[in-house]
Design a protein around this motif. Structure first.
Motif, PDB file in Angstrom:
ATOM      1  N   PHE A 229       0.829  -1.208   0.000  1.00  0.00           N
ATOM      2  CA  PHE A 229       0.000   0.000   0.000  1.00  0.00           C
ATOM      3  C   PHE A 229       0.867   1.263   0.000  1.00  0.00           C
ATOM      4  N   SER A 230       1.962   1.244   0.752  1.00  0.00           N
ATOM      5  CA  SER A 230       2.850   2.411   0.805  1.00  0.00           C
ATOM      6  C   SER A 230       3.511   2.650  -0.543  1.00  0.00           C
ATOM      7  N   ALA A 231       3.881   1.568  -1.239  1.00  0.00           N
ATOM      8  CA  ALA A 231       4.487   1.713  -2.564  1.00  0.00           C
ATOM      9  C   ALA A 231       3.498   2.343  -3.538  1.00  0.00           C
TER      10      ALA A 231
ATOM     11  N   GLN B  73      -5.046   8.084   0.594  1.00  0.00           N
ATOM     12  CA  GLN B  73      -5.841   6.884   0.835  1.00  0.00           C
ATOM     13  C   GLN B  73      -4.957   5.647   0.979  1.00  0.00           C
ATOM     14  N   TRP B  74      -3.973   5.492   0.089  1.00  0.00           N
ATOM     15  CA  TRP B  74      -3.095   4.327   0.177  1.00  0.00           C
ATOM     16  C   TRP B  74      -2.278   4.340   1.458  1.00  0.00           C
ATOM     17  N   PHE B  75      -1.736   5.500   1.836  1.00  0.00           N
ATOM     18  CA  PHE B  75      -0.958   5.583   3.076  1.00  0.00           C
ATOM     19  C   PHE B  75      -1.845   5.312   4.292  1.00  0.00           C
ATOM     20  N   ALA B  76      -3.076   5.802   4.261  1.00  0.00           N
ATOM     21  CA  ALA B  76      -3.998   5.557   5.367  1.00  0.00           C
ATOM     22  C   ALA B  76      -4.319   4.066   5.485  1.00  0.00           C
ATOM     23  N   MET B  77      -4.467   3.387   4.356  1.00  0.00           N
ATOM     24  CA  MET B  77      -4.727   1.951   4.380  1.00  0.00           C
ATOM     25  C   MET B  77      -3.525   1.188   4.931  1.00  0.00           C
ATOM     26  N   ALA B  78      -2.316   1.631   4.579  1.00  0.00           N
ATOM     27  CA  ALA B  78      -1.115   0.987   5.127  1.00  0.00           C
ATOM     28  C   ALA B  78      -1.058   1.153   6.638  1.00  0.00           C
ATOM     29  N   LEU B  79      -1.358   2.357   7.115  1.00  0.00           N
ATOM     30  CA  LEU B  79      -1.361   2.596   8.557  1.00  0.00           C
ATOM     31  C   LEU B  79      -2.453   1.779   9.242  1.00  0.00           C
ATOM     32  N   ALA B  80      -3.612   1.674   8.603  1.00  0.00           N
ATOM     33  CA  ALA B  80      -4.713   0.907   9.185  1.00  0.00           C
ATOM     34  C   ALA B  80      -4.348  -0.562   9.347  1.00  0.00           C
ATOM     35  N   VAL B  81      -3.640  -1.123   8.349  1.00  0.00           N
ATOM     36  CA  VAL B  81      -3.218  -2.522   8.438  1.00  0.00           C
ATOM     37  C   VAL B  81      -2.311  -2.732   9.647  1.00  0.00           C
ATOM     38  N   LEU B  82      -1.366  -1.824   9.865  1.00  0.00           N
ATOM     39  CA  LEU B  82      -0.453  -1.962  10.991  1.00  0.00           C
ATOM     40  C   LEU B  82      -1.175  -1.786  12.314  1.00  0.00           C
ATOM     41  N   VAL B  83      -2.100  -0.854  12.375  1.00  0.00           N
ATOM     42  CA  VAL B  83      -2.866  -0.644  13.605  1.00  0.00           C
ATOM     43  C   VAL B  83      -3.708  -1.871  13.924  1.00  0.00           C
ATOM     44  N   ILE B  84      -4.374  -2.422  12.907  1.00  0.00           N
ATOM     45  CA  ILE B  84      -5.188  -3.613  13.123  1.00  0.00           C
ATOM     46  C   ILE B  84      -4.334  -4.780  13.593  1.00  0.00           C
ATOM     47  N   ALA B  85      -3.147  -4.951  12.992  1.00  0.00           N
ATOM     48  CA  ALA B  85      -2.246  -6.028  13.411  1.00  0.00           C
ATOM     49  C   ALA B  85      -1.814  -5.844  14.863  1.00  0.00           C
ATOM     50  N   ALA B  86      -1.515  -4.603  15.260  1.00  0.00           N
ATOM     51  CA  ALA B  86      -1.100  -4.341  16.638  1.00  0.00           C
ATOM     52  C   ALA B  86      -2.246  -4.603  17.616  1.00  0.00           C
ATOM     53  N   VAL B  87      -3.449  -4.205  17.262  1.00  0.00           N
ATOM     54  CA  VAL B  87      -4.602  -4.428  18.141  1.00  0.00           C
ATOM     55  C   VAL B  87      -4.880  -5.915  18.316  1.00  0.00           C
ATOM     56  N   LEU B  88      -4.799  -6.669  17.211  1.00  0.00           N
ATOM     57  CA  LEU B  88      -5.033  -8.110  17.281  1.00  0.00           C
ATOM     58  C   LEU B  88      -3.986  -8.801  18.150  1.00  0.00           C
ATOM     59  N   GLN B  89      -2.728  -8.358  18.016  1.00  0.00           N
ATOM     60  CA  GLN B  89      -1.687  -8.954  18.847  1.00  0.00           C
ATOM     61  C   GLN B  89      -1.902  -8.612  20.315  1.00  0.00           C
ATOM     62  N   TRP B  90      -2.316  -7.396  20.591  1.00  0.00           N
ATOM     63  CA  TRP B  90      -2.562  -6.984  21.990  1.00  0.00           C
ATOM     64  C   TRP B  90      -3.698  -7.795  22.593  1.00  0.00           C
ATOM     65  N   ARG B  91      -4.750  -8.032  21.819  1.00  0.00           N
ATOM     66  CA  ARG B  91      -5.872  -8.832  22.321  1.00  0.00           C
ATOM     67  C   ARG B  91      -5.453 -10.277  22.554  1.00  0.00           C
ATOM     68  N   THR B  92      -4.612 -10.805  21.645  1.00  0.00           N
ATOM     69  CA  THR B  92      -4.142 -12.178  21.815  1.00  0.00           C
ATOM     70  C   THR B  92      -3.310 -12.321  23.080  1.00  0.00           C
ATOM     71  N   ARG B  93      -2.431 -11.360  23.307  1.00  0.00           N
ATOM     72  CA  ARG B  93      -1.606 -11.409  24.520  1.00  0.00           C
ATOM     73  C   ARG B  93      -2.468 -11.269  25.780  1.00  0.00           C
ATOM     74  N   ARG B  94      -3.471 -10.416  25.679  1.00  0.00           N
ATOM     75  CA  ARG B  94      -4.330 -10.185  26.841  1.00  0.00           C
ATOM     76  C   ARG B  94      -5.096 -11.447  27.202  1.00  0.00           C
ATOM     77  N   ARG B  95      -5.583 -12.155  26.156  1.00  0.00           N
ATOM     78  CA  ARG B  95      -6.310 -13.394  26.429  1.00  0.00           C
ATOM     79  C   ARG B  95      -5.370 -14.466  26.957  1.00  0.00           C
ATOM     80  N   GLY B  96      -4.124 -14.490  26.434  1.00  0.00           N
ATOM     81  CA  GLY B  96      -3.172 -15.493  26.888  1.00  0.00           C
ATOM     82  C   GLY B  96      -2.721 -15.274  28.315  1.00  0.00           C
ATOM     83  N   GLY B  97      -2.836 -14.028  28.788  1.00  0.00           N
ATOM     84  CA  GLY B  97      -2.408 -13.737  30.157  1.00  0.00           C
ATOM     85  C   GLY B  97      -3.451 -14.050  31.197  1.00  0.00           C
TER      86      GLY B  97
END
Length: 241
Positions: A21-23, A216-240
């Motif tokens: 998306f950034s490219a 729009q493309w840069f915003a989509m790239a940022l959104a992908v990273l934010v979503i990935a970070a949120v999903l990882q945070w939720r996974t860690r929270r459930r694992g704890g």
């Protein structure tokens, strides 16, 4: 597969998508700058006309060209050209001066197409003619899909989806490098040719639209990273728990 491997693969996928998306966003920014640079060049006045040889020596600059040229047989009909909201085609014909040997496509103007898309009779220019016009980039090719040229029912006329100079040169019997990369946009004041103007960005996006797409493309790239970070945070929270 361990949880660490899953997290690594998820981040790898997210980073790959974000990079893609950034490219695309960077490409849109590049196109914006290219068109801004083109628009920043004021077309020269007719009193500052140069020869074709001089224009070829400065291929990236806008020039007003005045040259006596001999038109070569064969007409290129560029499809999908809008003018005032009407569908039509633009006609191009190769011409050559005594020197240099390089030929150039001359933009002869626009013709409307009827509803059945049948080409009107095409009459090519002949012999030597005094030509003047703007030395400018060809229309944007967009995404190149399929062959650039196709035969029409009319002799020595080819329908083009884009101005592929090597393909056109081969069709006209010229050397691969025998056709200039820019076109000569015929002066609207000349008494021959068809409807035309000197718009520098015909049938293409303005710089502001490229900027909007880049955001729009840069915003989509940022959104992908934010979503990935949120999903990882939720996974860690459930694992704890």
């Amino acid at each position: 597969m361990t949880r660490q491997h899953t997290v690594f693969l998820n981040w790898l996928l997210a980073l790959a998508v974000a990079a893609c998306f950034s490219a695309l966003g960077a490409w849109q920014v590049q196109r914006m700058h290219e068109k801004q640079a083109l628009l920043a060049q004021l077309p020269p006045g007719r009193d500052a006309a140069v020869s074709l040889a001089q224009a070829l020596d400065e291929p990236e600059a806008l020039h007003w060209v005045h040259q006596r040229m001999r038109f070569l047989p064969g007409t290129i009909v560029l499809d999908n050209q809008l003018r005032d909201g009407r569908a039509g085609v633009k006609l191009y014909q190769a011409a050559r001066a005594e020197a240099p040997a390089t030929a150039v496509l001359v933009d002869l103007g626009w013709l409307p197409l009827p509803a059945n898309r049948e080409l009107p009779p095409i009459r090519a220019l002949q012999d030597e003619i005094d030509v003047q016009g703007l030395w400018a980039p060809p229309p944007s090719a967009g995404i190149a899909l399929g062959p650039a040229l196709a035969a029409t029912a009319q002799p020595q006329a080819w329908l083009a989806t884009r101005l592929d100079m090597p393909a056109i040169a081969a069709q006209l019997g010229l050397a691969p490098d025998g056709l200039a990369g820019r076109v000569l946009r015929l002066d609207p004041a000349l008494p021959f040719g068809h409807e035309r103007d000197l718009d520098l960005l015909p049938n293409t996006l303005p710089p502001s639209r490229h900027l909007g797409y880049a955001v729009q493309w840069f915003a989509m790239a940022l959104a992908v990273l934010v979503i990935a970070a949120v999903l990882q945070w939720r996974t860690r929270r459930r694992g704890g728990r």
